[in-house]
Design an enzyme around this catalytic site. Sequence first.
Site, short mmCIF file in Angstrom:
data_model
loop_
_atom_site.label_atom_id
_atom_site.label_comp_id
_atom_site.label_asym_id
_atom_site.label_seq_id
_atom_site.Cartn_x
_atom_site.Cartn_y
_atom_site.Cartn_z
N ILE A 166 8.12 7.23 16.74
CA ILE A 166 7.79 7.53 15.84
C ILE A 166 6.39 8.80 15.62
O ILE A 166 6.79 9.64 14.83
CB ILE A 166 7.83 6.38 14.60
CG1 ILE A 166 8.30 6.19 14.51
CG2 ILE A 166 7.64 7.50 12.93
CD1 ILE A 166 9.87 6.16 13.73
N CYS A 169 -4.97 13.47 12.30
CA CYS A 169 -5.02 11.27 11.98
C CYS A 169 -5.13 11.52 13.22
O CYS A 169 -4.70 11.90 14.18
CB CYS A 169 -3.92 11.36 11.41
SG CYS A 169 -3.11 10.05 11.31
N ARG A 174 -9.04 0.08 4.52
CA ARG A 174 -7.74 0.82 3.24
C ARG A 174 -6.69 0.12 3.38
O ARG A 174 -5.87 0.71 2.71
CB ARG A 174 -7.75 2.36 5.15
CG ARG A 174 -8.55 2.85 5.09
CD ARG A 174 -7.96 4.17 6.35
NE ARG A 174 -7.03 4.78 5.45
CZ ARG A 174 -6.39 5.73 6.23
NH1 ARG A 174 -6.98 6.12 7.21
NH2 ARG A 174 -5.46 6.70 5.41
N ARG A 194 -4.41 10.97 4.54
CA ARG A 194 -2.60 11.75 4.48
C ARG A 194 -1.67 11.82 3.57
O ARG A 194 -1.38 12.56 3.03
CB ARG A 194 -2.01 11.35 5.68
CG ARG A 194 -0.49 12.10 5.65
CD ARG A 194 0.08 11.93 7.48
NE ARG A 194 1.41 12.29 7.14
CZ ARG A 194 1.33 13.87 7.55
NH1 ARG A 194 0.53 14.51 7.47
NH2 ARG A 194 2.85 14.07 7.37
N ARG A 247 1.22 14.95 12.76
CA ARG A 247 1.94 14.70 11.50
C ARG A 247 2.24 16.23 11.03
O ARG A 247 1.55 16.56 9.62
CB ARG A 247 1.01 13.63 10.72
CG ARG A 247 0.82 11.96 11.65
CD ARG A 247 0.13 11.13 10.72
NE ARG A 247 0.56 10.34 9.72
CZ ARG A 247 0.29 9.58 9.22
NH1 ARG A 247 -0.64 9.26 9.62
NH2 ARG A 247 1.34 9.00 8.25
N LYS A 292 1.00 -1.49 -0.04
CA LYS A 292 -0.15 0.21 -0.17
C LYS A 292 0.89 1.21 -0.07
O LYS A 292 0.53 2.45 -0.82
CB LYS A 292 -1.04 -0.46 1.49
CG LYS A 292 -1.49 1.46 1.81
CD LYS A 292 -2.26 1.09 2.41
CE LYS A 292 -1.69 1.74 4.20
NZ LYS A 292 -1.42 2.94 4.58
N ASN A 293 1.78 1.41 0.48
CA ASN A 293 2.54 2.40 1.27
C ASN A 293 3.70 2.78 -0.05
O ASN A 293 3.97 4.05 -0.13
CB ASN A 293 3.26 2.73 2.72
CG ASN A 293 1.61 2.76 3.43
OD1 ASN A 293 0.79 3.36 3.30
ND2 ASN A 293 2.61 2.89 4.82
N ASP A 316 4.81 0.72 12.18
CA ASP A 316 3.67 0.35 11.50
C ASP A 316 3.11 -1.47 11.77
O ASP A 316 2.32 -1.84 11.59
CB ASP A 316 3.12 -0.15 9.92
CG ASP A 316 3.36 1.46 9.37
OD1 ASP A 316 3.58 1.97 8.32
OD2 ASP A 316 2.97 2.38 10.68
C1 EPZ Z 1 4.58 7.11 5.77
O1 EPZ Z 1 3.84 7.83 7.16
C2 EPZ Z 1 3.81 5.51 5.62
N1 EPZ Z 1 2.82 6.01 5.51
C3 EPZ Z 1 2.88 5.30 7.92
O2 EPZ Z 1 1.75 4.69 7.62
C4 EPZ Z 1 4.33 5.30 8.60
O3 EPZ Z 1 3.83 4.76 9.76
C5 EPZ Z 1 5.33 6.16 8.45
O4 EPZ Z 1 5.37 6.39 6.99
C6 EPZ Z 1 6.12 5.88 9.20
O5 EPZ Z 1 7.55 4.89 9.22
C7 EPZ Z 1 2.62 6.01 3.69
O6 EPZ Z 1 4.28 5.38 3.42
C8 EPZ Z 1 0.98 6.71 3.32
P1 EPZ Z 1 6.72 10.42 8.30
P2 EPZ Z 1 4.60 9.46 6.89
O7 EPZ Z 1 6.89 11.49 7.65
O8 EPZ Z 1 4.91 9.77 5.60
C9 EPZ Z 1 7.06 13.37 12.30
C10 EPZ Z 1 0.61 3.08 7.75
O9 EPZ Z 1 -0.26 2.48 8.87
N2 EPZ Z 1 7.09 14.41 10.06
O10 EPZ Z 1 7.74 9.19 8.33
O11 EPZ Z 1 3.73 10.42 6.76
C11 EPZ Z 1 5.42 12.90 10.92
O12 EPZ Z 1 4.34 13.50 12.61
C12 EPZ Z 1 0.97 4.21 7.50
O13 EPZ Z 1 0.37 2.72 6.71
C13 EPZ Z 1 6.56 15.58 10.77
O14 EPZ Z 1 7.44 15.91 11.36
O15 EPZ Z 1 5.82 9.39 7.64
C14 EPZ Z 1 5.64 11.47 12.13
O16 EPZ Z 1 5.73 11.45 13.79
C15 EPZ Z 1 0.85 5.11 9.03
N3 EPZ Z 1 7.21 16.20 9.76
C16 EPZ Z 1 7.01 10.79 12.40
O17 EPZ Z 1 7.37 12.19 11.52
C17 EPZ Z 1 6.89 16.43 8.91
O18 EPZ Z 1 7.30 16.89 7.61
C18 EPZ Z 1 7.20 10.21 11.01
O19 EPZ Z 1 6.90 11.02 9.65
C19 EPZ Z 1 6.76 14.97 7.90
C20 EPZ Z 1 6.87 14.01 9.33
#
Ligand code: EPZ
Length: 423
Positions: A331, A118, A401, A94, A123, A22-23, A309
Amino acid sequence: MDAILVRGGRPLNGQIPIAGAKNACLTLMPATLLSEEPLTLTNAPRLSDIRTMTQLLQSLGAEVTSLQEGRVISMSSHGAINTRADYDIVRKMRASNLVLGPLLAREGHAEVSLPGGCAIGARPMDIHTDGLGLMGAQIDLRDGYLYAKAVGGRLKGAVIDFPFASVGATENIMMAATLAKGTTVINNAAREPEIVDLADCLRRMGAQIDGDGTASITIQGVDRLGAATHPVVADRIELGTYMLAPAICGGEVELLGGRINLISAFCEKLDAAGIDVTETDKGLKVKRRTARASAVDVTTAPFPGFPTDLQAQMMALLCTASGTSVLEETIFENRFMHAPELIRMGAKIEVHGGKASVTGVERLKGAPVMATDLRASVSLILAGLAAEGETKVSRVYHLDRGYEHVVEKLSTVGADIERVTDQ
Ligand code: EPZ
């Protein structure tokens, strides 16, 4: 709304096929905006999130056609592109924010709604917008939308040091950089397999990318990208989720298409918990070594660390293990919402901030529980598979989802599970 009924206590035996990730698919699809030529994805998963991304890309003017019952996604975004990603679609998912980089790179401007709240955390998108800013984008937040414009009409290469290895920000910047003027370097980049899969696809389209999978990615901008056909990488989170089914229930299950290198940190923790994982020519075979798993401590981290995840799903196993485990979630700030539901099933869990202490019990007890987010929902199903009696998981739209055919996949290995319409 539908619910899923699980009657626990049966060992599981047989094979479960693992779908495309999915991701990975959610970041590969927006890449179509980077080229006027067709982009075709094979091994695509059939999920509601993919349908949401399809709707979003169609609203931007891309042609998106689902073939072979959703396994193949054929896309093309030649001609005029609408650069406004509306709140009513973006708020549903998101990952919609992954159109920002491609739209900026292709059209020089974009109006993308902020995704909004979320369940698992705030996020924000600061790492995305700061990185694009260094590439010459002017980004303002107005009425809930990011209004972005490439100064001079085209993004330019830059050296970007990420404060955190954000997956989405790495994907947005990497896609934007493929068409920027000059060279972009992303330091402290995310290293997830989905990042490497996206880089492989972009290279097939003609992009020049090196270092994907390491903490430093270099992208040499080109003037245009071409056509490509790309197979979506196997879903390591679905893989890890189903590996926990025999771990929690007993029996032996083979996960078709699974590879240890996608989730080696997770496999190390399974081994420490007393679960055997063996590579076969078709995938991975999983079997619990003794009558009960053993407690292990787990801390989530960016790849190659233990995936956030899989934290909720691992907690379900540890609720039945002998001994006390400490799970630390580093995370997201609110990713223990499955804990109160597991406690309803007799689990012994104490949550303090980002840490959960889990003391295993001999048997969980079936109970009506509620899914709160995608990974929490499947954690409750895993717990139900091991529990005595019946568990009813409501609000399973969360599940749809990210998991296709959960009932079918678990039934084929002997689980007593069915989907019902909830009153
Ligand atoms: C991706 O989300 C995945 N989603 C998430 O999977 C996964 O949990 C996450 O990466 C971490 O591995 C998809 O790929 C669609 P991040 P993403 O940017 O890109 C903070 C699932 O269950 N952050 O690595 O949103 C954020 O708030 C989903 O399939 C900032 O602060 O994750 C979080 O605490 C859930 N500022 C942490 O970093 C930013 O600009 C990780 O976020 C971006 C992120």
